[in-house]
Design an enzyme around this catalytic site. Structure first.
Site, PDB file in Angstrom:
ATOM      1  N   ARG A 195       0.834  -1.214   0.000  1.00  0.00           N
ATOM      2  CA  ARG A 195       0.000   0.000   0.000  1.00  0.00           C
ATOM      3  C   ARG A 195       0.864   1.258   0.000  1.00  0.00           C
ATOM      4  O   ARG A 195       0.448   2.290  -0.545  1.00  0.00           O
ATOM      5  CB  ARG A 195      -0.989  -0.061   1.163  1.00  0.00           C
ATOM      6  CG  ARG A 195      -2.061  -1.106   0.886  1.00  0.00           C
ATOM      7  CD  ARG A 195      -2.913  -1.524   2.068  1.00  0.00           C
ATOM      8  NE  ARG A 195      -3.760  -2.660   1.647  1.00  0.00           N
ATOM      9  CZ  ARG A 195      -4.471  -3.422   2.467  1.00  0.00           C
ATOM     10  NH1 ARG A 195      -4.454  -3.197   3.767  1.00  0.00           N
ATOM     11  NH2 ARG A 195      -5.192  -4.424   1.981  1.00  0.00           N
ATOM     12  N   GLU A 205      -4.772  -3.764  -4.304  1.00  0.00           N
ATOM     13  CA  GLU A 205      -4.073  -3.836  -2.999  1.00  0.00           C
ATOM     14  C   GLU A 205      -4.951  -3.280  -1.870  1.00  0.00           C
ATOM     15  O   GLU A 205      -4.465  -2.647  -0.930  1.00  0.00           O
ATOM     16  CB  GLU A 205      -2.691  -3.167  -3.085  1.00  0.00           C
ATOM     17  CG  GLU A 205      -1.879  -3.861  -4.174  1.00  0.00           C
ATOM     18  CD  GLU A 205      -0.389  -3.753  -4.051  1.00  0.00           C
ATOM     19  OE1 GLU A 205       0.093  -3.469  -2.939  1.00  0.00           O
ATOM     20  OE2 GLU A 205       0.293  -3.987  -5.061  1.00  0.00           O
ATOM     21  N   GLN A 254     -10.233  18.313 -16.864  1.00  0.00           N
ATOM     22  CA  GLN A 254     -11.224  19.395 -16.951  1.00  0.00           C
ATOM     23  C   GLN A 254     -10.563  20.713 -17.359  1.00  0.00           C
ATOM     24  O   GLN A 254     -11.052  21.431 -18.233  1.00  0.00           O
ATOM     25  CB  GLN A 254     -11.925  19.535 -15.583  1.00  0.00           C
ATOM     26  CG  GLN A 254     -13.077  20.514 -15.578  1.00  0.00           C
ATOM     27  CD  GLN A 254     -14.262  20.013 -16.408  1.00  0.00           C
ATOM     28  OE1 GLN A 254     -14.352  18.841 -16.736  1.00  0.00           O
ATOM     29  NE2 GLN A 254     -15.144  20.927 -16.773  1.00  0.00           N
TER      30      GLN A 254
END
Ligand code: CAA
Length: 382
Positions: free
Chosen positions: A244, A364, A337
């Site tokens: 992580r 994960e 955007q």
């Protein structure tokens, strides 16, 4: 508290940045379009110590700390997310688990090959019907009288599965024990009984090959068990804590690339007679992008620092991954955007960053699982 990096950390960051900018970023569009696995670049990263950053030199690695790992991952991900996925699995999910739980022979055999970039590793936990609920796995490892295990079952979404030489596999060896009945095995994909299934067509990170794998009476020897029998779930969870940190770093790299492209664009692009970066609505987006990017980086460095102290870092890693992946999704969304039509066009990399960012909220451990881990840690409730 010291926010500066060591000379060694900065040197590794520099090596990663140079490879990322000179070799990886220029071919990122090609790899995304074709889905071709970037083998030459992965070998180059391996030759430069980037496939075994925290692996001690005696096992072929760079012998650096988790902070250096974060810095290098960010650079590679900023060049191309798919490359950083392969790098993250090799470093965090493959080498890390064997270094922590493997025998001396396993470290010499498996860690060395991946850290030196001569082979690619994979991590097989997920199955077609079990993702977040990892203990619901059906893959079975049945112990025989001679101490070997016969493995049968399917694993899915295996990053680097199509090219991996070695795999850390999690299989149920004692189904009635639930999480405590799972055992981890080292798999050699050249052995009989191993097969590859369909390759996944994906939204993003398209050059990181992903496939199903199958075991049909695959025989694992007793010395192929990683750690102890029944310890597999804890090994998987500990390895995912480290993973992580890698995915948080990947998210930061993707977000940084989108942010830097946007900074250039808002200075150049004119509308209503002025650079769009002078408009308050654009300025608010730039400020929010920068705050989210810095917060994600600092939380990820904190998780890496705690890991480097040898303490449990599950909560810090979950906080870092959740924050960084959601920041990456938001930042790449805003970048598209602000670029308007050019953001939506394949002529620029913005739409690729947007597609690549999404996976960081899923693999994960999804954002929902990170929230569950954090809330359990904070409240002590289950
Ligand atoms: N470190 C060490 N041990 C841990 C741990 C950790 N981080 N987390 C849990 N454990 C231990 C617990 O202490 C417990 O031990 P005891 O039996 O001794 O009490 C045992 O493991 C079981 O723990 P839980 O009861 O908390 O388990 P759970 O079934 O409730 O599941 C979960 C917890 C957090 C939901 C977990 O299943 C999880 O993280 N799920 C997500 C799985 C995941 O991230 N999958 C990603 C797939 S891999 C991938 O994406 C790779 C790729 O290719 C890129």
């Amino acid at each position: 508290m010291d926010f500066s990096f060591t000379e060694e950390q900065l040197m590794l960051q520099d090596v990663a940045r140079r490879i990322a900018q000179e070799k990886i970023a220029p071919s990122a569009e090609h790899h995304d379009r074709t889905g071709e696995f970037p083998l030459a670049n992965i070998q180059l990263l391996g030759e430069n110590g980037l496939m075994g950053i925290e692996v001690p030199a005696e096992y072929g690695g760079a012998g650096m700390d988790p902070i250096a790992y974060v810095l290098a991952m960010v650079e590679v991900a900023a060049g191309d997310a798919a490359h950083s996925t392969i790098m993250s699995v090799n470093n965090s999910l493959f080498c890390n688990g064997i270094l922590t739980h493997g025998s001396e022979a396993q470290k010499q055999k498996y860690v060395r090959a991946i850290a030196e970039g001569t082979a690619i590793g994979a991590f097989a936990l997920t199955e077609p019907q079990s993702g977040s609920d990892a203990t619901a796995m059906r893959c079975r490892a049945v112990k025989q009288a001679d101490g070997t295990y016969v493995i049968n079952g399917k694993k899915s979404w295996i990053t680097s599965g199509p090219v991996a030489k070695y795999i850390v596999l999690f299989a149920m060896s004692e189904p009635d024990k639930g999480a405590r009945g799972i055992t981890a095995f080292m798999i050699d994909t050249d052995n009989a009984g191993f097969g590859r299934g369909k390759t996944e067509p994906k939204l993003g990170i398209r050059a990181s090959a992903t496939c199903e794998i199958e075991f049909n009476d695959y025989v694992a020897q007793a010395e192929d068990v990683l750690g102890q029998e029944g310890e597999g779930f804890k090994i998987a969870m500990g390895v995912l804590d480290a993973g992580r940190i890698g995915i948080a770093s990947q998210a930061i790299g993707i977000a940084r690339a989108a942010y830097e492209a946007t900074l250039e664009y808002v200075k150049d692009r004119k509308a209503f007679g002025a650079a769009i970066g002078t408009f308050q609505m654009t300025q608010a987006k730039i400020a929010d992008m920068k705050c989210k990017l810095d917060a994600a980086l600092l939380l990820t460095l904190r998780a890496a620092w705690v890991k480097g102290q040898g303490k449990r870092f599950s909560n810090e890693a979950a906080i870092a991954k959740l924050t960084a992946s959601e920041a990456a999704m938001w930042i790449t969304h805003q970048a598209v955007q602000i670029h308007g039509g050019m953001g939506y066009s394949k002529e620029m990399p913005l739409e690729r960053y947007f597609r690549d960012a999404k996976i960081t909220e899923i693999y994960e451990g999804t954002s929902e699982i990170q929230r569950l881990v954090i809330a359990r840690n904070e409240t002590g409730l289950r």
